[in-house]
Motif scaffolding. Structure first.
Motif, mmCIF file in Angstrom:
data_model
loop_
_atom_site.group_PDB
_atom_site.id
_atom_site.type_symbol
_atom_site.label_atom_id
_atom_site.label_comp_id
_atom_site.label_asym_id
_atom_site.label_seq_id
_atom_site.Cartn_x
_atom_site.Cartn_y
_atom_site.Cartn_z
ATOM 1 N N PHE A 88 0.889 -1.122 -0.066
ATOM 2 C CA PHE A 88 -0.067 -0.061 -0.101
ATOM 3 C C PHE A 88 0.777 1.334 0.136
ATOM 4 N N TRP A 89 0.603 2.157 -1.003
ATOM 5 C CA TRP A 89 1.249 3.448 -1.190
ATOM 6 C C TRP A 89 0.498 4.369 -1.079
ATOM 7 N N ALA A 90 0.611 5.541 -0.173
ATOM 8 C CA ALA A 90 -0.244 6.522 -0.167
ATOM 9 C C ALA A 90 0.529 7.791 -0.260
ATOM 10 N N VAL A 91 0.166 8.826 -1.302
ATOM 11 C CA VAL A 91 0.441 10.097 -1.364
ATOM 12 C C VAL A 91 -0.397 11.102 -0.763
ATOM 13 N N ILE A 92 -0.410 11.895 0.404
ATOM 14 C CA ILE A 92 -1.305 12.663 0.879
ATOM 15 C C ILE A 92 -0.836 14.167 0.757
ATOM 16 N N GLY A 93 -1.782 14.923 0.338
ATOM 17 C CA GLY A 93 -1.528 16.287 0.429
ATOM 18 C C GLY A 93 -1.427 16.912 1.568
ATOM 19 N N GLU A 94 -0.546 17.753 1.914
ATOM 20 C CA GLU A 94 -0.380 18.421 3.179
ATOM 21 C C GLU A 94 -1.662 19.129 3.688
ATOM 22 N N ARG A 122 1.438 8.259 11.451
ATOM 23 C CA ARG A 122 2.857 8.009 11.776
ATOM 24 C C ARG A 122 3.138 6.623 12.495
ATOM 25 N N SER A 123 2.094 5.967 12.912
ATOM 26 C CA SER A 123 2.488 4.609 13.265
ATOM 27 C C SER A 123 2.749 3.789 12.055
ATOM 28 N N PHE A 124 2.707 4.112 10.875
ATOM 29 C CA PHE A 124 3.027 3.157 9.824
ATOM 30 C C PHE A 124 4.230 3.214 9.392
ATOM 31 N N GLU A 125 5.183 4.340 10.155
ATOM 32 C CA GLU A 125 6.658 4.614 9.607
ATOM 33 C C GLU A 125 7.256 3.164 9.223
ATOM 34 N N HIS A 126 7.513 2.324 10.110
ATOM 35 C CA HIS A 126 8.141 1.353 9.909
ATOM 36 C C HIS A 126 7.532 -0.138 9.581
ATOM 37 N N ASN A 127 6.352 0.388 8.975
ATOM 38 C CA ASN A 127 5.689 -0.800 8.126
ATOM 39 C C ASN A 127 5.857 -1.082 6.807
ATOM 40 N N PRO A 128 6.670 -1.952 6.274
ATOM 41 C CA PRO A 128 7.152 -2.085 4.934
ATOM 42 C C PRO A 128 5.841 -2.422 3.820
ATOM 43 N N GLN A 136 5.212 11.063 -6.279
ATOM 44 C CA GLN A 136 6.163 10.362 -5.106
ATOM 45 C C GLN A 136 7.380 10.871 -5.208
ATOM 46 N N ALA A 137 7.744 11.365 -6.528
ATOM 47 C CA ALA A 137 9.361 12.178 -6.605
ATOM 48 C C ALA A 137 9.083 13.321 -6.001
ATOM 49 N N SER A 138 7.910 13.890 -6.054
ATOM 50 C CA SER A 138 7.990 15.372 -5.549
ATOM 51 C C SER A 138 7.231 15.255 -3.973
ATOM 52 N N ALA A 139 7.055 14.351 -3.476
ATOM 53 C CA ALA A 139 6.454 14.093 -2.293
ATOM 54 C C ALA A 139 7.580 14.009 -1.243
ATOM 55 N N LEU A 140 7.721 14.139 0.216
ATOM 56 C CA LEU A 140 8.893 13.851 1.312
ATOM 57 C C LEU A 140 9.121 12.404 1.130
ATOM 58 N N SER A 141 10.124 12.133 1.591
ATOM 59 C CA SER A 141 10.455 10.680 1.822
ATOM 60 C C SER A 141 9.650 10.227 3.124
ATOM 61 N N ILE A 142 9.451 8.884 3.264
ATOM 62 C CA ILE A 142 8.731 8.185 4.069
ATOM 63 C C ILE A 142 9.033 8.783 5.686
ATOM 64 N N THR A 143 10.446 8.836 5.876
ATOM 65 C CA THR A 143 10.870 9.340 7.174
ATOM 66 C C THR A 143 10.696 10.775 7.353
#
Length: 277
Positions: free
Chosen positions: A155-161, A182-188, A249-256
């Motif tokens: 599952f990939w999500a790009v969410i607008g600020e 934020r709880s998904f930060e370390h869920n691959p 995805q390229a324009s979005a911030l990294s997962i971290t």
């Protein structure tokens, strides 16, 4: 027991569930109150579920399956019950989400339903329509089980600020929603990226969309506006939206970095610092 003798198991999945719960209960010789005591619910609630006046939850179904030794039958039936509570036009989409091996979503101003908390979902669904809000919220949250099954989709999500700053449901609801993200930060399997305001013009300006990929079926694009959503397997449309998603995805911030921005916004909504789970 109001109308219990005329409950029609064939009227709907909810009626079938109620009749099955009553059958299993009666086979064990338990009254509604006795079963309620075993499950830590009221006998009245048991009666409401048996007469299709109340939608059961997954937690209830699992407890009932265990106590009544059904082999998981009620929990399996619940999938159909909750899907039937969705708008008719969306039921096929929910099924597609269950079958997909990869889901990529983009939404500029709303947290996607598969990532919503209970309070956030209620606020969104109840913005203009308060009718059957409990049922509609339960049906939406039940879809999130696909992220917890044995072989979940990637599952990939790009969410607008903007979606993270809009105080839907109030500060407490937004803090809880952001903490959930934020709880998904370390869920691959669940990857969340924020498209910041600083990205400026971007490939998703035409609007939100979902991409569904399957092992043995054509890939699909799902879009929606103010009316029923629309799915298409047109290869050209999918290629266009897939390219748009790559650029998003390229324009979005990294997962971290996205997780860090989400944490900062949690403090913005609360007005103070909170411990983060």
């Amino acid at each position: 027991m109001t109308h219990i003798n005329i409950l029609d198991p064939g009227a709907s999945p909810l009626h079938f569930y109620g009749s099955e719960l009553r059958r299993y209960r009666e086979e064990t010789g338990l009254t509604q109150k006795e079963l309620g005591d075993l499950l830590n619910y009221t006998g009245s609630l048991i009666g409401q579920i048996e007469t299709a006046r109340k939608v059961p939850t997954l937690a209830f179904s699992r407890r009932a399956d265990k106590e009544l030794v059904t082999g998981g039958a009620l929990a399996r039936t619940l999938v159909l019950v909750l899907r039937s509570q969705l708008p008719a036009w969306f039921q096929q989409v929910a099924r597609l989400q269950e079958l997909a091996t990869e889901i990529c979503i983009f939404h500029p101003h709303l947290v996607h339903g598969l990532l919503q908390t209970t309070a956030y979902a209620r606020a969104v669904l109840g913005a203009l329509d308060q009718s059957d809000l409990d049922k509609r919220t339960a049906a939406r949250l039940a879809r999130q089980q696909i992220l917890e099954k044995d072989n979940p989709p990637t599952f990939w999500a790009v969410i607008g600020e903007a979606a993270l700053r809009q105080a839907i449901g109030g500060p407490e609801t937004m803090w809880e929603q952001l903490n959930h993200l934020r709880s998904f930060e370390h869920n691959p399997r669940v990857n969340i990226q924020v498209l910041p305001f600083s990205a400026g013009a971007h490939a998703g300006l035409p609007g939100s969309f979902d991409l569904y990929r399957f092992d043995d079926d054509p890939d699909l694009v799902y879009t929606e506006d103010y009316g029923p959503g629309h799915t298409t397997a047109n290869p050209d449309t999918f290629r266009d939206c897939s390219l748009r998603y790559d650029h998003l995805q390229a324009s979005a911030l990294s997962i971290t970095d996205s997780a860090e921005l989400i944490r900062d916004l949690m403090e913005t909504h609360s007005g103070q610092q909170f411990p983060v789970a």
